[in-house]
Design a protein around this motif. Structure first.
Motif, short mmCIF file in Angstrom:
data_model
loop_
_atom_site.label_atom_id
_atom_site.label_comp_id
_atom_site.label_asym_id
_atom_site.label_seq_id
_atom_site.Cartn_x
_atom_site.Cartn_y
_atom_site.Cartn_z
N MET A 1 7.13 1.57 -1.91
CA MET A 1 6.36 2.28 -1.47
C MET A 1 6.53 2.37 0.01
O MET A 1 6.99 1.79 0.86
N ILE B 1 -1.75 4.61 -4.86
CA ILE B 1 -2.02 3.82 -3.82
C ILE B 1 -3.15 4.27 -3.27
O ILE B 1 -3.54 5.61 -3.15
N VAL C 1 -3.07 -0.94 -4.26
CA VAL C 1 -2.36 -0.35 -5.35
C VAL C 1 -3.38 -0.57 -6.51
O VAL C 1 -3.82 -1.52 -6.83
#
Length: 480
Positions: free
Chosen positions: A436, A386, A447
Protein backbone atom coordinates in the motif's frame (compact mmCIF):
# COMPACT_ATOMS: atom_id res chain seq x y z
CA UNK A 1 -25.59 -9.76 -68.30
CA UNK A 2 -24.37 -6.85 -66.20
CA UNK A 3 -26.37 -3.66 -66.48
CA UNK A 4 -24.70 -0.28 -66.26
CA UNK A 5 -25.92 3.19 -65.40
CA UNK A 6 -24.30 6.29 -66.85
CA UNK A 7 -23.71 9.05 -64.32
CA UNK A 8 -23.59 12.48 -65.92
CA UNK A 9 -21.66 15.20 -64.10
CA UNK A 10 -21.56 18.41 -66.10
CA UNK A 11 -20.35 17.14 -69.50
CA UNK A 12 -18.61 14.07 -68.10
CA UNK A 13 -20.07 10.57 -68.34
CA UNK A 14 -19.07 7.72 -66.01
CA UNK A 15 -20.42 4.17 -66.26
CA UNK A 16 -21.15 2.28 -63.04
CA UNK A 17 -22.50 -1.20 -62.39
CA UNK A 18 -26.17 -0.68 -61.57
CA UNK A 19 -26.53 -3.68 -59.24
CA UNK A 20 -23.35 -2.93 -57.27
CA UNK A 21 -24.30 0.73 -56.97
CA UNK A 22 -27.73 -0.11 -55.56
CA UNK A 23 -26.24 -2.62 -53.09
CA UNK A 24 -23.86 0.02 -51.71
CA UNK A 25 -25.94 3.20 -51.78
CA UNK A 26 -29.36 3.64 -50.19
CA UNK A 27 -29.77 6.78 -52.30
CA UNK A 28 -29.47 4.89 -55.58
CA UNK A 29 -31.35 1.86 -54.26
CA UNK A 30 -34.32 4.15 -53.65
CA UNK A 31 -33.84 5.82 -57.02
CA UNK A 32 -34.02 2.43 -58.76
CA UNK A 33 -37.18 1.37 -56.92
CA UNK A 34 -40.53 1.33 -58.70
CA UNK A 35 -41.64 4.37 -56.72
CA UNK A 36 -39.68 6.62 -59.09
CA UNK A 37 -40.73 7.19 -62.69
CA UNK A 38 -37.13 7.24 -63.93
CA UNK A 39 -36.15 4.03 -62.12
CA UNK A 40 -35.37 2.28 -65.42
CA UNK A 41 -33.44 5.12 -67.00
CA UNK A 42 -30.00 4.30 -68.36
CA UNK A 43 -28.63 7.67 -67.34
CA UNK A 44 -28.70 9.78 -64.20
CA UNK A 45 -27.62 13.41 -63.98
CA UNK A 46 -25.74 14.44 -60.83
CA UNK A 47 -27.03 17.86 -59.82
CA UNK A 48 -24.79 18.28 -56.79
CA UNK A 49 -21.55 20.24 -56.52
CA UNK A 50 -19.19 17.28 -56.73
CA UNK A 51 -15.69 17.27 -58.21
CA UNK A 52 -15.17 14.85 -61.09
CA UNK A 53 -12.27 13.00 -59.44
CA UNK A 54 -14.36 12.54 -56.26
CA UNK A 55 -17.13 10.86 -58.26
CA UNK A 56 -14.51 8.76 -60.07
CA UNK A 57 -13.04 7.65 -56.74
CA UNK A 58 -16.51 6.69 -55.57
CA UNK A 59 -17.21 4.59 -58.69
CA UNK A 60 -13.82 2.93 -58.34
CA UNK A 61 -14.68 2.03 -54.73
CA UNK A 62 -18.06 0.59 -55.84
CA UNK A 63 -16.51 -1.59 -58.55
CA UNK A 64 -13.46 -3.00 -56.78
CA UNK A 65 -13.75 -5.25 -53.72
CA UNK A 66 -10.09 -6.35 -53.62
CA UNK A 67 -8.44 -5.73 -50.25
CA UNK A 68 -4.91 -5.74 -48.88
CA UNK A 69 -3.81 -6.16 -45.28
CA UNK A 70 -1.96 -3.16 -43.91
CA UNK A 71 -0.94 -3.40 -40.25
CA UNK A 72 -3.50 -6.20 -39.78
CA UNK A 73 -6.35 -4.07 -41.19
CA UNK A 74 -8.21 -5.10 -44.32
CA UNK A 75 -8.15 -2.03 -46.58
CA UNK A 76 -9.74 -1.82 -50.02
CA UNK A 77 -7.09 -1.36 -52.69
CA UNK A 78 -9.00 1.66 -54.00
CA UNK A 79 -8.62 3.34 -50.58
CA UNK A 80 -4.91 2.77 -49.94
CA UNK A 81 -3.97 5.98 -51.77
CA UNK A 82 -5.65 7.94 -48.96
CA UNK A 83 -3.49 6.52 -46.17
CA UNK A 84 -0.50 8.80 -46.70
CA UNK A 85 -1.75 11.46 -49.09
CA UNK A 86 -4.90 12.99 -50.62
CA UNK A 87 -6.31 14.17 -47.28
CA UNK A 88 -8.62 16.83 -48.76
CA UNK A 89 -9.94 14.39 -51.34
CA UNK A 90 -10.63 11.88 -48.55
CA UNK A 91 -12.82 14.46 -46.80
CA UNK A 92 -14.59 15.19 -50.09
CA UNK A 93 -15.27 11.48 -50.50
CA UNK A 94 -16.62 11.39 -46.94
CA UNK A 95 -19.13 14.10 -47.83
CA UNK A 96 -20.17 12.17 -50.92
CA UNK A 97 -20.66 9.00 -48.85
CA UNK A 98 -23.14 10.86 -46.65
CA UNK A 99 -24.87 12.46 -49.65
CA UNK A 100 -25.40 9.09 -51.36
CA UNK A 101 -26.02 7.27 -48.02
CA UNK A 102 -23.16 4.78 -48.43
CA UNK A 103 -22.59 3.55 -44.87
CA UNK A 104 -19.88 1.07 -45.81
CA UNK A 105 -17.81 3.78 -47.49
CA UNK A 106 -18.36 6.12 -44.54
CA UNK A 107 -17.03 3.46 -42.18
CA UNK A 108 -14.05 2.73 -44.46
CA UNK A 109 -13.14 6.42 -44.47
CA UNK A 110 -13.54 6.76 -40.68
CA UNK A 111 -11.16 3.81 -40.22
CA UNK A 112 -8.54 5.45 -42.44
CA UNK A 113 -8.96 8.77 -40.62
CA UNK A 114 -8.47 7.07 -37.24
CA UNK A 115 -5.45 5.11 -38.44
CA UNK A 116 -3.69 7.88 -40.36
CA UNK A 117 -5.07 11.39 -40.01
CA UNK A 118 -5.91 12.25 -36.39
CA UNK A 119 -3.00 14.69 -36.19
CA UNK A 120 -3.10 17.96 -34.21
CA UNK A 121 -3.00 20.02 -37.41
CA UNK A 122 -5.83 18.00 -39.03
CA UNK A 123 -8.19 16.93 -36.25
CA UNK A 124 -10.06 20.23 -35.83
CA UNK A 125 -11.01 20.31 -39.52
CA UNK A 126 -12.19 16.70 -39.29
CA UNK A 127 -14.16 17.48 -36.12
CA UNK A 128 -16.00 20.40 -37.72
CA UNK A 129 -16.80 18.39 -40.85
CA UNK A 130 -18.06 15.46 -38.76
CA UNK A 131 -20.40 17.87 -36.97
CA UNK A 132 -21.63 19.32 -40.24
CA UNK A 133 -22.32 15.81 -41.58
CA UNK A 134 -23.77 14.55 -38.25
CA UNK A 135 -21.32 11.64 -38.01
CA UNK A 136 -21.57 11.10 -34.25
CA UNK A 137 -18.81 8.50 -33.85
CA UNK A 138 -16.29 10.64 -35.72
CA UNK A 139 -17.32 13.71 -33.71
CA UNK A 140 -16.70 11.82 -30.47
CA UNK A 141 -13.33 10.48 -31.60
CA UNK A 142 -12.16 13.92 -32.75
CA UNK A 143 -13.21 15.60 -29.50
CA UNK A 144 -11.33 12.96 -27.49
CA UNK A 145 -8.20 13.60 -29.59
CA UNK A 146 -8.55 17.37 -29.16
CA UNK A 147 -8.76 16.90 -25.39
CA UNK A 148 -5.74 14.60 -25.37
CA UNK A 149 -3.63 16.75 -27.74
CA UNK A 150 -4.83 20.16 -26.57
CA UNK A 151 -1.33 21.57 -26.03
CA UNK A 152 -0.37 20.63 -29.59
CA UNK A 153 -3.42 22.04 -31.38
CA UNK A 154 -2.58 25.03 -33.63
CA UNK A 155 -3.70 28.24 -31.94
CA UNK A 156 -4.84 29.70 -35.25
CA UNK A 157 -7.37 26.88 -35.62
CA UNK A 158 -8.50 27.14 -32.00
CA UNK A 159 -9.24 30.86 -32.43
CA UNK A 160 -11.50 30.08 -35.40
CA UNK A 161 -13.61 27.48 -33.58
CA UNK A 162 -17.32 28.27 -33.13
CA UNK A 163 -18.38 29.15 -29.58
CA UNK A 164 -20.14 25.80 -29.12
CA UNK A 165 -16.94 23.89 -29.88
CA UNK A 166 -14.87 26.16 -27.65
CA UNK A 167 -17.18 25.39 -24.72
CA UNK A 168 -17.09 21.64 -25.44
CA UNK A 169 -13.30 21.76 -25.50
CA UNK A 170 -12.12 24.41 -23.03
CA UNK A 171 -14.81 23.65 -20.46
CA UNK A 172 -14.57 19.87 -20.73
CA UNK A 173 -14.14 17.96 -17.47
CA UNK A 174 -11.56 15.70 -19.11
CA UNK A 175 -9.20 18.57 -20.01
CA UNK A 176 -6.70 19.35 -17.26
CA UNK A 177 -4.45 21.89 -18.97
CA UNK A 178 -6.41 25.08 -18.25
CA UNK A 179 -4.95 26.13 -14.92
CA UNK A 180 -7.55 28.70 -13.80
CA UNK A 181 -10.42 26.18 -13.83
CA UNK A 182 -8.43 23.00 -13.27
CA UNK A 183 -9.56 22.65 -9.66
CA UNK A 184 -13.23 22.67 -10.66
CA UNK A 185 -12.89 19.83 -13.13
CA UNK A 186 -13.99 16.37 -12.10
CA UNK A 187 -12.88 13.86 -14.74
CA UNK A 188 -14.90 10.68 -14.39
CA UNK A 189 -13.04 7.39 -14.57
CA UNK A 190 -14.24 3.83 -14.59
CA UNK A 191 -12.10 0.88 -13.55
CA UNK A 192 -11.14 -1.75 -16.07
CA UNK A 193 -10.00 -5.29 -15.37
CA UNK A 194 -9.32 -8.50 -17.27
CA UNK A 195 -11.52 -11.49 -16.50
CA UNK A 196 -10.84 -14.93 -17.97
CA UNK A 197 -13.85 -17.02 -18.90
CA UNK A 198 -13.79 -20.75 -19.65
CA UNK A 199 -16.47 -22.35 -21.80
CA UNK A 200 -17.85 -25.88 -21.48
CA UNK A 201 -15.03 -27.23 -23.69
CA UNK A 202 -12.39 -25.73 -21.42
CA UNK A 203 -11.36 -23.03 -23.90
CA UNK A 204 -10.34 -19.83 -22.14
CA UNK A 205 -10.96 -16.31 -23.41
CA UNK A 206 -10.16 -12.95 -21.83
CA UNK A 207 -12.65 -10.10 -21.59
CA UNK A 208 -12.50 -6.48 -20.57
CA UNK A 209 -14.88 -5.77 -17.69
CA UNK A 210 -15.59 -2.26 -16.43
CA UNK A 211 -16.52 -1.18 -12.92
CA UNK A 212 -18.31 2.17 -12.52
CA UNK A 213 -18.60 2.00 -8.74
CA UNK A 214 -21.92 0.18 -8.87
CA UNK A 215 -21.77 -2.64 -11.39
CA UNK A 216 -19.18 -4.86 -13.05
CA UNK A 217 -20.06 -5.04 -16.75
CA UNK A 218 -18.70 -7.18 -19.57
CA UNK A 219 -17.34 -5.00 -22.37
CA UNK A 220 -15.35 -6.76 -25.12
CA UNK A 221 -13.19 -9.81 -25.76
CA UNK A 222 -9.52 -8.88 -25.54
CA UNK A 223 -7.05 -9.94 -28.22
CA UNK A 224 -4.41 -8.66 -30.59
CA UNK A 225 -5.44 -7.75 -34.13
CA UNK A 226 -2.47 -9.87 -35.21
CA UNK A 227 -4.17 -12.94 -33.66
CA UNK A 228 -7.89 -12.06 -33.58
CA UNK A 229 -10.00 -14.17 -31.26
CA UNK A 230 -6.96 -15.59 -29.44
CA UNK A 231 -5.85 -14.80 -25.90
CA UNK A 232 -2.06 -14.76 -25.87
CA UNK A 233 -0.06 -16.04 -22.92
CA UNK A 234 1.54 -13.16 -21.05
CA UNK A 235 -0.23 -10.45 -23.07
CA UNK A 236 -0.60 -7.25 -21.05
CA UNK A 237 -3.54 -4.87 -20.97
CA UNK A 238 -3.25 -1.17 -20.17
CA UNK A 239 -5.54 1.84 -20.59
CA UNK A 240 -5.20 5.51 -21.46
CA UNK A 241 -7.94 8.02 -22.15
CA UNK A 242 -10.95 6.34 -23.74
CA UNK A 243 -8.93 3.39 -25.06
CA UNK A 244 -7.57 0.04 -23.90
CA UNK A 245 -4.36 -1.43 -25.34
CA UNK A 246 -3.16 -5.03 -25.63
CA UNK A 247 0.61 -5.48 -25.75
CA UNK A 248 2.87 -8.48 -26.40
CA UNK A 249 2.12 -12.08 -25.54
CA UNK A 250 2.90 -15.50 -27.01
CA UNK A 251 0.52 -17.71 -28.97
CA UNK A 252 0.43 -20.66 -26.58
CA UNK A 253 3.37 -21.09 -24.23
CA UNK A 254 6.63 -22.35 -25.76
CA UNK A 255 5.14 -21.97 -29.25
CA UNK A 256 7.62 -19.29 -30.26
CA UNK A 257 5.02 -17.17 -32.09
CA UNK A 258 4.99 -13.77 -30.42
CA UNK A 259 2.57 -10.91 -30.91
CA UNK A 260 4.38 -7.92 -32.38
CA UNK A 261 1.39 -5.59 -32.62
CA UNK A 262 0.16 -3.12 -30.01
CA UNK A 263 -3.61 -3.05 -30.55
CA UNK A 264 -5.99 -0.36 -29.34
CA UNK A 265 -9.67 -0.78 -28.53
CA UNK A 266 -11.57 2.52 -28.58
CA UNK A 267 -14.53 2.59 -26.20
CA UNK A 268 -16.06 5.43 -28.25
CA UNK A 269 -16.11 3.71 -31.65
CA UNK A 270 -16.12 0.19 -30.14
CA UNK A 271 -13.53 -0.94 -32.68
CA UNK A 272 -9.98 -2.29 -32.68
CA UNK A 273 -7.12 -0.39 -34.33
CA UNK A 274 -3.42 -0.84 -35.00
CA UNK A 275 -1.31 1.38 -32.74
CA UNK A 276 2.35 0.38 -33.13
CA UNK A 277 4.83 -2.51 -33.24
CA UNK A 278 6.92 -3.77 -30.36
CA UNK A 279 10.60 -3.33 -31.04
CA UNK A 280 11.27 -6.59 -29.19
CA UNK A 281 8.29 -9.01 -29.00
CA UNK A 282 7.86 -10.37 -25.48
CA UNK A 283 5.44 -11.61 -22.83
CA UNK A 284 4.94 -11.17 -19.06
CA UNK A 285 6.41 -7.66 -19.03
CA UNK A 286 5.43 -4.56 -17.11
CA UNK A 287 3.38 -2.29 -19.36
CA UNK A 288 2.25 1.13 -18.17
CA UNK A 289 1.48 4.60 -19.42
CA UNK A 290 3.19 7.59 -17.85
CA UNK A 291 1.62 10.63 -19.43
CA UNK A 292 1.46 9.90 -23.15
CA UNK A 293 4.42 7.51 -23.12
CA UNK A 294 3.93 3.74 -23.15
CA UNK A 295 6.67 2.05 -21.14
CA UNK A 296 7.53 -1.64 -21.48
CA UNK A 297 10.06 -3.34 -19.21
CA UNK A 298 11.20 -6.89 -18.54
CA UNK A 299 9.50 -10.06 -19.66
CA UNK A 300 10.49 -13.08 -21.74
CA UNK A 301 11.29 -12.82 -25.45
CA UNK A 302 11.37 -15.09 -28.46
CA UNK A 303 14.73 -16.65 -27.56
CA UNK A 304 13.76 -17.16 -23.90
CA UNK A 305 15.92 -14.20 -22.93
CA UNK A 306 14.81 -12.20 -19.95
CA UNK A 307 14.89 -8.59 -21.02
CA UNK A 308 15.94 -6.17 -18.34
CA UNK A 309 16.20 -3.06 -20.44
CA UNK A 310 13.78 -0.28 -21.18
CA UNK A 311 13.51 0.55 -24.83
CA UNK A 312 15.95 3.45 -25.16
CA UNK A 313 15.97 3.81 -21.40
CA UNK A 314 17.97 2.96 -18.31
CA UNK A 315 18.51 -0.72 -17.55
CA UNK A 316 16.05 -2.23 -15.08
CA UNK A 317 17.60 -3.30 -11.76
CA UNK A 318 16.11 -6.83 -11.73
CA UNK A 319 15.03 -9.38 -14.33
CA UNK A 320 11.70 -11.19 -14.14
CA UNK A 321 9.68 -13.66 -16.19
CA UNK A 322 6.36 -13.12 -14.38
CA UNK A 323 4.85 -9.67 -14.04
CA UNK A 324 5.69 -8.32 -10.56
CA UNK A 325 3.37 -6.07 -8.52
CA UNK A 326 3.66 -2.56 -9.93
CA UNK A 327 1.91 0.79 -10.06
CA UNK A 328 2.39 4.31 -11.47
CA UNK A 329 2.54 7.02 -8.82
CA UNK A 330 3.35 10.70 -9.34
CA UNK A 331 4.63 10.01 -12.90
CA UNK A 332 6.99 7.30 -11.66
CA UNK A 333 6.82 3.53 -12.10
CA UNK A 334 7.21 1.45 -8.94
CA UNK A 335 7.64 -2.31 -9.02
CA UNK A 336 8.44 -4.85 -6.32
CA UNK A 337 10.85 -7.77 -6.56
CA UNK A 338 13.49 -8.41 -3.92
CA UNK A 339 13.59 -4.61 -3.50
CA UNK A 340 11.33 -1.69 -4.35
CA UNK A 341 12.42 -0.14 -7.65
CA UNK A 342 11.31 3.33 -8.74
CA UNK A 343 11.77 4.51 -12.32
CA UNK A 344 11.79 8.28 -12.82
CA UNK A 345 10.89 8.84 -16.46
CA UNK A 346 11.87 12.51 -16.53
CA UNK A 347 15.50 11.73 -15.69
CA UNK A 348 15.57 8.17 -17.08
CA UNK A 349 16.92 6.72 -13.86
CA UNK A 350 16.14 4.05 -11.28
CA UNK A 351 16.08 4.44 -7.51
CA UNK A 352 16.15 1.27 -5.43
CA UNK A 353 14.89 0.92 -1.88
CA UNK A 354 16.24 -2.27 -0.38
CA UNK A 355 14.00 -4.27 1.93
CA UNK A 356 15.14 -5.66 5.26
CA UNK A 357 12.24 -8.10 5.41
CA UNK A 358 11.36 -11.10 3.27
CA UNK A 359 7.81 -10.16 2.46
CA UNK A 360 8.19 -9.40 -1.23
CA UNK A 361 7.27 -12.96 -2.30
CA UNK A 362 4.00 -12.72 -0.39
CA UNK A 363 2.93 -9.50 -2.12
CA UNK A 364 0.81 -9.96 -5.24
CA UNK A 365 -0.77 -6.51 -5.68
CA UNK A 366 -0.33 -2.80 -5.06
CA UNK A 367 -2.92 -0.41 -3.67
CA UNK A 368 -3.08 3.38 -3.82
CA UNK A 369 -5.95 5.81 -3.37
CA UNK A 370 -6.56 5.59 -7.15
CA UNK A 371 -6.50 1.82 -7.58
CA UNK A 372 -8.93 -1.01 -6.98
CA UNK A 373 -8.10 -4.69 -6.72
CA UNK A 374 -10.54 -7.42 -7.83
CA UNK A 375 -10.32 -11.17 -7.32
CA UNK A 376 -12.70 -14.10 -7.78
CA UNK A 377 -12.99 -17.42 -5.96
CA UNK A 378 -15.69 -19.68 -7.39
CA UNK A 379 -18.84 -17.50 -7.23
CA UNK A 380 -17.39 -14.90 -4.86
CA UNK A 381 -16.24 -11.54 -6.23
CA UNK A 382 -14.05 -9.51 -3.88
CA UNK A 383 -13.13 -5.85 -4.42
CA UNK A 384 -10.39 -4.31 -2.28
CA UNK A 385 -9.70 -0.60 -1.92
CA UNK A 386 -8.59 1.89 0.71
CA UNK A 387 -10.37 4.83 2.32
CA UNK A 388 -9.70 7.67 4.75
CA UNK A 389 -12.92 7.12 6.66
CA UNK A 390 -15.03 4.15 7.67
CA UNK A 391 -18.35 3.64 5.88
CA UNK A 392 -21.07 1.04 5.44
CA UNK A 393 -21.48 -0.81 2.15
CA UNK A 394 -24.95 -0.82 0.64
CA UNK A 395 -24.49 -4.13 -1.18
CA UNK A 396 -22.81 -7.40 -0.28
CA UNK A 397 -20.56 -7.98 2.70
CA UNK A 398 -17.70 -5.67 3.59
CA UNK A 399 -14.69 -6.59 5.69
CA UNK A 400 -13.39 -3.34 7.17
CA UNK A 401 -9.93 -3.37 8.66
CA UNK A 402 -7.86 -0.71 10.35
CA UNK A 403 -4.62 -0.50 8.37
CA UNK A 404 -2.50 -0.50 11.52
CA UNK A 405 -4.03 -3.80 12.64
CA UNK A 406 -3.23 -5.75 9.47
CA UNK A 407 0.15 -4.25 8.63
CA UNK A 408 2.90 -6.88 8.32
CA UNK A 409 5.72 -4.38 7.87
CA UNK A 410 6.37 -0.80 6.91
CA UNK A 411 9.38 1.08 5.61
CA UNK A 412 10.42 4.66 6.09
CA UNK A 413 8.81 7.23 3.76
CA UNK A 414 10.19 7.38 0.21
CA UNK A 415 10.21 10.40 -2.07
CA UNK A 416 8.50 9.55 -5.36
CA UNK A 417 8.80 12.27 -7.97
CA UNK A 418 9.88 15.81 -7.16
CA UNK A 419 8.52 16.55 -3.73
CA UNK A 420 5.92 13.99 -2.62
CA UNK A 421 6.85 11.54 0.12
CA UNK A 422 4.99 8.24 0.34
CA UNK A 423 4.38 5.84 3.18
CA UNK A 424 4.75 2.20 2.12
CA UNK A 425 3.11 -0.55 4.14
CA UNK A 426 2.77 -4.28 3.54
CA UNK A 427 -0.67 -5.59 4.46
CA UNK A 428 -2.43 -8.93 4.60
CA UNK A 429 -6.01 -8.41 3.36
CA UNK A 430 -8.36 -11.41 3.10
CA UNK A 431 -5.30 -13.64 2.87
CA UNK A 432 -3.76 -11.51 0.10
CA UNK A 433 -0.42 -9.74 0.44
CA UNK A 434 -0.71 -6.10 -0.63
CA UNK A 435 1.80 -3.24 -0.88
CA UNK A 436 0.00 0.00 0.00
CA UNK A 437 1.39 3.39 -1.08
CA UNK A 438 -0.11 6.63 0.24
CA UNK A 439 1.22 10.21 0.56
CA UNK A 440 2.44 10.91 4.08
CA UNK A 441 0.09 13.90 4.37
CA UNK A 442 -3.00 11.79 3.49
CA UNK A 443 -4.13 9.48 6.26
CA UNK A 444 -5.77 6.43 4.73
CA UNK A 445 -6.87 4.45 7.76
CA UNK A 446 -9.08 1.70 6.39
CA UNK A 447 -8.93 -1.18 3.95
CA UNK A 448 -12.25 -2.45 2.61
CA UNK A 449 -12.78 -5.90 1.14
CA UNK A 450 -16.23 -5.91 -0.47
CA UNK A 451 -17.62 -9.38 -1.18
CA UNK A 452 -20.50 -10.21 -3.52
CA UNK A 453 -21.78 -13.64 -4.56
CA UNK A 454 -22.17 -13.86 -8.35
CA UNK A 455 -23.59 -17.08 -9.77
CA UNK A 456 -22.54 -16.02 -13.27
CA UNK A 457 -18.85 -16.18 -12.26
CA UNK A 458 -18.62 -19.96 -11.87
CA UNK A 459 -16.14 -20.24 -14.77
CA UNK A 460 -14.22 -17.00 -14.34
CA UNK A 461 -10.80 -15.98 -13.05
CA UNK A 462 -9.50 -12.46 -12.44
CA UNK A 463 -5.70 -12.09 -12.61
CA UNK A 464 -4.22 -10.87 -9.34
CA UNK A 465 -3.42 -7.30 -10.34
CA UNK A 466 -4.93 -3.88 -9.80
CA UNK A 467 -7.60 -2.43 -12.05
CA UNK A 468 -6.66 0.22 -14.59
CA UNK A 469 -8.40 3.57 -14.98
CA UNK A 470 -10.35 4.36 -18.16
CA UNK A 471 -12.05 7.64 -18.94
CA UNK A 472 -15.79 7.08 -18.80
CA UNK A 473 -17.18 7.38 -22.37
CA UNK A 474 -20.39 8.77 -20.88
CA UNK A 475 -18.43 11.78 -19.58
CA UNK A 476 -17.01 12.85 -22.96
CA UNK A 477 -19.26 15.92 -23.16
CA UNK A 478 -19.30 16.76 -19.43
CA UNK A 479 -18.31 20.37 -18.75
CA UNK A 480 -17.52 22.43 -15.66
Amino acid sequence: MEEYLTLILNKNRINVNREKLASKSCYFASLFSHNFSDSHNKEHTINYDIALHTLQNFVQWVHHEDCVYIDCHSIKVSMTKFMQDNFIELLNLLQLSILFVVDELTNDIIDIIVLCWLLPEKVIDIWLLAQELSIKILQDICLSVCLDQFDNLPQSLLFELPAENIIQLIGNDNLSDIVDIKERRQPKFIQGTVIYETDEKGIMAAYLYTWDGNALCKCVQLHSIQYPGEWLTGMQVVARGFSVYTVGGELRLENGHFNEIISRYCLLSKKWYYQARLKVPRRHMITVFIGNKLLVVGGVGIYRLKFGMWTRGAGAPENFSEVPPHVVVNECLIFLKSSIHIYWLKYDCWITQRLHCRLSKQIIATLTSDTTFLITDEMILTRIDIAKEDFDCEEGECLKEDVDRIVMARIKPIRIGHSVWYTIRFLLVSGIGVMMLTPVYDEYKYVHAHTIIRKDYTRTVIPKSYCFKIMDPCSLYSTV
